[in-house]
Motif scaffolding. Structure first.
Motif, PDB file in Angstrom:
ATOM      1  N   TYR A   2     -48.432  12.958 -86.270  1.00 39.99           N
ATOM      2  CA  TYR A   2     -49.600  12.074 -86.340  1.00 39.99           C
ATOM      3  C   TYR A   2     -49.814  11.321 -85.036  1.00 39.99           C
ATOM      4  O   TYR A   2     -50.947  11.151 -84.586  1.00 39.99           O
ATOM      5  CB  TYR A   2     -49.479  11.115 -87.527  1.00 39.99           C
ATOM      6  N   CYS A   3     -48.718  10.862 -84.408  1.00 39.17           N
ATOM      7  CA  CYS A   3     -48.878  10.178 -83.119  1.00 39.17           C
ATOM      8  C   CYS A   3     -49.476  11.126 -82.086  1.00 39.17           C
ATOM      9  O   CYS A   3     -50.277  10.715 -81.248  1.00 39.17           O
ATOM     10  CB  CYS A   3     -47.543   9.619 -82.631  1.00 39.17           C
ATOM     11  N   LYS A   4     -49.112  12.414 -82.159  1.00 38.11           N
ATOM     12  CA  LYS A   4     -49.667  13.368 -81.195  1.00 38.11           C
ATOM     13  C   LYS A   4     -51.151  13.597 -81.409  1.00 38.11           C
ATOM     14  O   LYS A   4     -51.830  14.112 -80.535  1.00 38.11           O
ATOM     15  CB  LYS A   4     -48.879  14.670 -81.247  1.00 38.11           C
ATOM     16  N   GLN A   5     -51.662  13.222 -82.593  1.00 34.31           N
ATOM     17  CA  GLN A   5     -53.113  13.301 -82.842  1.00 34.31           C
ATOM     18  C   GLN A   5     -53.769  11.921 -82.724  1.00 34.31           C
ATOM     19  O   GLN A   5     -54.901  11.741 -83.178  1.00 34.31           O
ATOM     20  CB  GLN A   5     -53.378  13.820 -84.258  1.00 34.31           C
ATOM     21  N   ALA A   6     -53.049  10.954 -82.167  1.00 31.38           N
ATOM     22  CA  ALA A   6     -53.531   9.571 -82.036  1.00 31.38           C
ATOM     23  C   ALA A   6     -53.776   8.909 -83.391  1.00 31.38           C
ATOM     24  O   ALA A   6     -54.506   7.937 -83.483  1.00 31.38           O
ATOM     25  CB  ALA A   6     -54.776   9.480 -81.155  1.00 31.38           C
ATOM     26  N   ARG A   7     -53.148   9.443 -84.451  1.00 32.03           N
ATOM     27  CA  ARG A   7     -53.233   8.795 -85.768  1.00 32.03           C
ATOM     28  C   ARG A   7     -51.983   7.940 -85.959  1.00 32.03           C
ATOM     29  O   ARG A   7     -51.158   8.180 -86.833  1.00 32.03           O
ATOM     30  CB  ARG A   7     -53.309   9.856 -86.880  1.00 32.03           C
ATOM     31  N   TYR A   8     -51.880   6.915 -85.101  1.00 34.73           N
ATOM     32  CA  TYR A   8     -50.656   6.110 -85.054  1.00 34.73           C
ATOM     33  C   TYR A   8     -50.394   5.370 -86.368  1.00 34.73           C
ATOM     34  O   TYR A   8     -49.254   5.082 -86.705  1.00 34.73           O
ATOM     35  CB  TYR A   8     -50.723   5.107 -83.904  1.00 34.73           C
ATOM     36  N   GLY A   9     -51.463   5.053 -87.091  1.00 31.21           N
ATOM     37  CA  GLY A   9     -51.296   4.348 -88.368  1.00 31.21           C
ATOM     38  C   GLY A   9     -50.459   5.147 -89.361  1.00 31.21           C
ATOM     39  O   GLY A   9     -49.857   4.585 -90.277  1.00 31.21           O
ATOM     40  N   GLN A  10     -50.440   6.478 -89.185  1.00 30.55           N
ATOM     41  CA  GLN A  10     -49.710   7.352 -90.113  1.00 30.55           C
ATOM     42  C   GLN A  10     -48.355   7.776 -89.538  1.00 30.55           C
ATOM     43  O   GLN A  10     -47.726   8.694 -90.061  1.00 30.55           O
ATOM     44  CB  GLN A  10     -50.539   8.624 -90.415  1.00 30.55           C
ATOM     45  N   CYS A  11     -47.896   7.108 -88.487  1.00 29.92           N
ATOM     46  CA  CYS A  11     -46.657   7.507 -87.786  1.00 29.92           C
ATOM     47  C   CYS A  11     -45.507   7.783 -88.757  1.00 29.92           C
ATOM     48  O   CYS A  11     -45.231   7.000 -89.665  1.00 29.92           O
ATOM     49  CB  CYS A  11     -46.245   6.408 -86.802  1.00 29.92           C
ATOM     50  N   LEU A  12     -44.823   8.910 -88.524  1.00 36.52           N
ATOM     51  CA  LEU A  12     -43.679   9.297 -89.355  1.00 36.52           C
ATOM     52  C   LEU A  12     -42.351   8.983 -88.679  1.00 36.52           C
ATOM     53  O   LEU A  12     -41.294   9.215 -89.244  1.00 36.52           O
ATOM     54  CB  LEU A  12     -43.726  10.818 -89.628  1.00 36.52           C
TER      55      LEU A  12
ATOM     56  N   THR B  53     -70.733  11.429 -97.751  1.00 34.15           N
ATOM     57  CA  THR B  53     -69.369  11.449 -97.211  1.00 34.15           C
ATOM     58  C   THR B  53     -68.749  10.090 -97.485  1.00 34.15           C
ATOM     59  O   THR B  53     -69.372   9.060 -97.212  1.00 34.15           O
ATOM     60  CB  THR B  53     -69.404  11.684 -95.681  1.00 34.15           C
ATOM     61  N   ILE B  54     -67.553  10.096 -98.034  1.00 37.76           N
ATOM     62  CA  ILE B  54     -66.822   8.844 -98.255  1.00 37.76           C
ATOM     63  C   ILE B  54     -65.523   8.939 -97.460  1.00 37.76           C
ATOM     64  O   ILE B  54     -64.800   9.926 -97.588  1.00 37.76           O
ATOM     65  CB  ILE B  54     -66.523   8.626 -99.753  1.00 37.76           C
ATOM     66  N   THR B  55     -65.264   7.933 -96.628  1.00 43.73           N
ATOM     67  CA  THR B  55     -64.030   7.970 -95.844  1.00 43.73           C
ATOM     68  C   THR B  55     -63.158   6.757 -96.162  1.00 43.73           C
ATOM     69  O   THR B  55     -63.655   5.697 -96.559  1.00 43.73           O
ATOM     70  CB  THR B  55     -64.324   7.965 -94.321  1.00 43.73           C
ATOM     71  N   THR B  56     -61.859   6.938 -95.986  1.00 44.02           N
ATOM     72  CA  THR B  56     -60.898   5.839 -96.103  1.00 44.02           C
ATOM     73  C   THR B  56     -60.063   5.857 -94.825  1.00 44.02           C
ATOM     74  O   THR B  56     -60.109   6.836 -94.073  1.00 44.02           O
ATOM     75  CB  THR B  56     -59.949   6.024 -97.299  1.00 44.02           C
ATOM     76  N   GLY B  57     -59.308   4.821 -94.595  1.00 41.36           N
ATOM     77  CA  GLY B  57     -58.460   4.873 -93.417  1.00 41.36           C
ATOM     78  C   GLY B  57     -57.658   3.611 -93.202  1.00 41.36           C
ATOM     79  O   GLY B  57     -58.054   2.519 -93.626  1.00 41.36           O
ATOM     80  N   LEU B  58     -56.529   3.800 -92.526  1.00 37.69           N
ATOM     81  CA  LEU B  58     -55.763   2.676 -91.982  1.00 37.69           C
ATOM     82  C   LEU B  58     -56.020   2.732 -90.480  1.00 37.69           C
ATOM     83  O   LEU B  58     -56.124   3.812 -89.902  1.00 37.69           O
ATOM     84  CB  LEU B  58     -54.274   2.859 -92.275  1.00 37.69           C
ATOM     85  N   VAL B  59     -56.138   1.583 -89.856  1.00 40.66           N
ATOM     86  CA  VAL B  59     -56.416   1.573 -88.422  1.00 40.66           C
ATOM     87  C   VAL B  59     -55.297   2.282 -87.647  1.00 40.66           C
ATOM     88  O   VAL B  59     -54.125   2.233 -88.038  1.00 40.66           O
ATOM     89  CB  VAL B  59     -56.595   0.120 -87.931  1.00 40.66           C
ATOM     90  N   ASP B  60     -55.678   2.980 -86.570  1.00 40.02           N
ATOM     91  CA  ASP B  60     -54.702   3.598 -85.668  1.00 40.02           C
ATOM     92  C   ASP B  60     -54.517   2.756 -84.399  1.00 40.02           C
ATOM     93  O   ASP B  60     -53.557   2.941 -83.680  1.00 40.02           O
ATOM     94  CB  ASP B  60     -55.174   4.996 -85.265  1.00 40.02           C
ATOM     95  N   THR B  61     -55.478   1.889 -84.121  1.00 37.00           N
ATOM     96  CA  THR B  61     -55.591   1.125 -82.858  1.00 37.00           C
ATOM     97  C   THR B  61     -55.654   2.050 -81.641  1.00 37.00           C
ATOM     98  O   THR B  61     -55.326   1.645 -80.539  1.00 37.00           O
ATOM     99  CB  THR B  61     -54.488   0.041 -82.682  1.00 37.00           C
ATOM    100  N   SER B  62     -56.113   3.274 -81.846  1.00 39.57           N
ATOM    101  CA  SER B  62     -56.262   4.213 -80.727  1.00 39.57           C
ATOM    102  C   SER B  62     -57.427   3.827 -79.822  1.00 39.57           C
ATOM    103  O   SER B  62     -57.527   4.322 -78.701  1.00 39.57           O
ATOM    104  CB  SER B  62     -56.476   5.624 -81.261  1.00 39.57           C
ATOM    105  N   THR B  63     -58.314   2.941 -80.294  1.00 44.40           N
ATOM    106  CA  THR B  63     -59.475   2.560 -79.479  1.00 44.40           C
ATOM    107  C   THR B  63     -59.226   1.283 -78.666  1.00 44.40           C
ATOM    108  O   THR B  63     -60.145   0.804 -78.006  1.00 44.40           O
ATOM    109  CB  THR B  63     -60.719   2.324 -80.358  1.00 44.40           C
ATOM    110  N   ILE B  64     -58.005   0.741 -78.706  1.00 38.81           N
ATOM    111  CA  ILE B  64     -57.757  -0.495 -77.958  1.00 38.81           C
ATOM    112  C   ILE B  64     -58.109  -0.347 -76.466  1.00 38.81           C
ATOM    113  O   ILE B  64     -58.768  -1.224 -75.911  1.00 38.81           O
ATOM    114  CB  ILE B  64     -56.314  -1.007 -78.172  1.00 38.81           C
TER     115      ILE B  64
END
Ligand SMILES: [Zn+2]
Ligand SMILES: [Zn+2]
Length: 363
Positions: A95-105, A286-297
């Protein structure tokens, strides 16, 4: 050092605790200059977040100065001023490699003030520093960047970007608290045609106008769906951003969109909501959900540096870090105090030279 410690549901205190130290060589230790309190800290105190152990230092948003670095940290040096994000990134997992840091394993994600000691403290240990901290441009104040730690990227990524807000769109924002207001602010980066703010409190709706909303609807008095249809020639909104976290507000957001529209849920939900598929299944939504990744900081930091975004409008109350207990009282009573975000300031670097800053850097 001193820190705000969670002692179980309903219990917090400003305690003396051990100074943090480097545990893994990818860590840094930071002296906190400026911190703040978040709605999720109040959720923890209500007992809604059972994985947070009693004894944890709360807080997940801060600006600080690096005072110690682990041997494998390469991107910051002692003395650097850094923004600490609510999300940490191991930098290695899928997930970090896809910039989805919120889902980090790999041990990252939302850890500060949740699974490890947080940032409402004089010092903090910061894991995965190379992947998780952002150097603050010299010309920017702490207060200009502090809210990039959480509410601005949350509203922007989970609301505006997931909701694919486009030029000319009608954007309905359900909820005009701090995150709803941050959505109003960042939606304007895409030049929507209309931003409609919906809330139960006139004071919050007035603020929504100040932040750039074009119309407001008090859904305690008015029929929000009828009003949105009237404002959109009977079509409905192109995007509806849910920024409350209640079943009723999610269900309302789903009613407000036109066929082909987008519902982006930002709110933190604790109860199940009804999904009216019997009405939605033909409408191409379309319905989306999400936890922030802070990839846009990094992007948000540039916008602040270039004067295109001013997050200081969220700072309604200021306290010394030592007065964090009082700041909690004010923040938790926002209905009466009108608090959006509180700014907690540690002792000034210029007048208080940290002995650890004067010591030689750890090699
Ligand atoms: Zn937060
Ligand atoms: Zn990771």
């Amino acid at each position: 050092m001193k820190a705000l410690v969670y002692h179980g549901p309903g219990q917090r205190s400003w305690d003396s605790v051990d100074d943090p130290t480097i545990v893994d060589q990818t860590d840094i230790v930071v002296r906190v200059e400026t911190s703040t309190i978040c709605g999720s800290d109040l959720h923890i105190l209500k007992g809604d977040v059972p994985e947070t152990a009693a004894g944890t230092v709360l807080g997940h948003e801060a600006v600080g100065v690096v005072v110690e670095i682990g041997s494998s940290v390469g991107s910051v040096v002692v003395g650097d001023r850094v923004l600490l994000s609510c999300i940490s990134s191991c930098g290695r997992c899928r997930y970090c490699k896809q910039a989805r840091y919120g889902q980090c394993l790999g041990g990252g994600g939302w850890i500060f003030g949740h699974l490890i000691d947080g940032l409402q403290a004089e010092y903090a240990r910061v894991p995965f520093a190379d992947n998780s901290v952002f150097k603050v441009p010299e010309q920017l104040s702490d207060e200009q960047v502090l809210f990039l730690a959480d509410i601005l990227p949350t509203a922007y990524e989970v609301g505006v970007l997931n909701g694919r807000v486009a030029p000319g769109d009608v954007v309905a924002i359900v909820g005009a608290g701090p995150v709803g207001l941050a959505a109003i602010l960042t939606a304007q980066l895409y030049t929507p045609g209309k931003i409609i703010a919906i809330d139960l409190a006139d004071s919050r709706l007035q603020r929504a106008l100040d932040f750039g909303a074009h119309s407001t609807i008090n859904n305690g008095r008015e029929d929000a769906l009828a009003q949105v249809l009237e404002l959109t020639d009977g079509n409905g909104a192109d995007a509806a951003l849910e920024a409350v976290g209640l079943p009723a507000t999610f269900e309302l957001a789903c009613e407000l969109i036109r066929p082909g529209g987008r519902v982006a849920n930002i709110g933190v939900h604790g109860h199940s909501a009804t999904l009216h598929l019997e009405r939605l299944w033909t409408r191409d939504v379309t319905i989306t959900t999400g936890l922030v990744d802070t990839s846009t900081i990094p992007q948000l930091l540039k916008l602040v540096a270039d004067g295109r975004l001013d997050p200081t409008v969220f700072a309604t109350h200021h306290f010394a870090l030592d007065d964090t207990m009082a700041a909690y009282d004010v923040f938790a009573d926002a209905d009466h105090t009108d608090a959006l975000k509180v700014v907690l300031s540690g002792s000034d670097v210029a007048v208080h030279v940290d002995p650890r800053l004067a010591a030689p850097a750890v090699a």
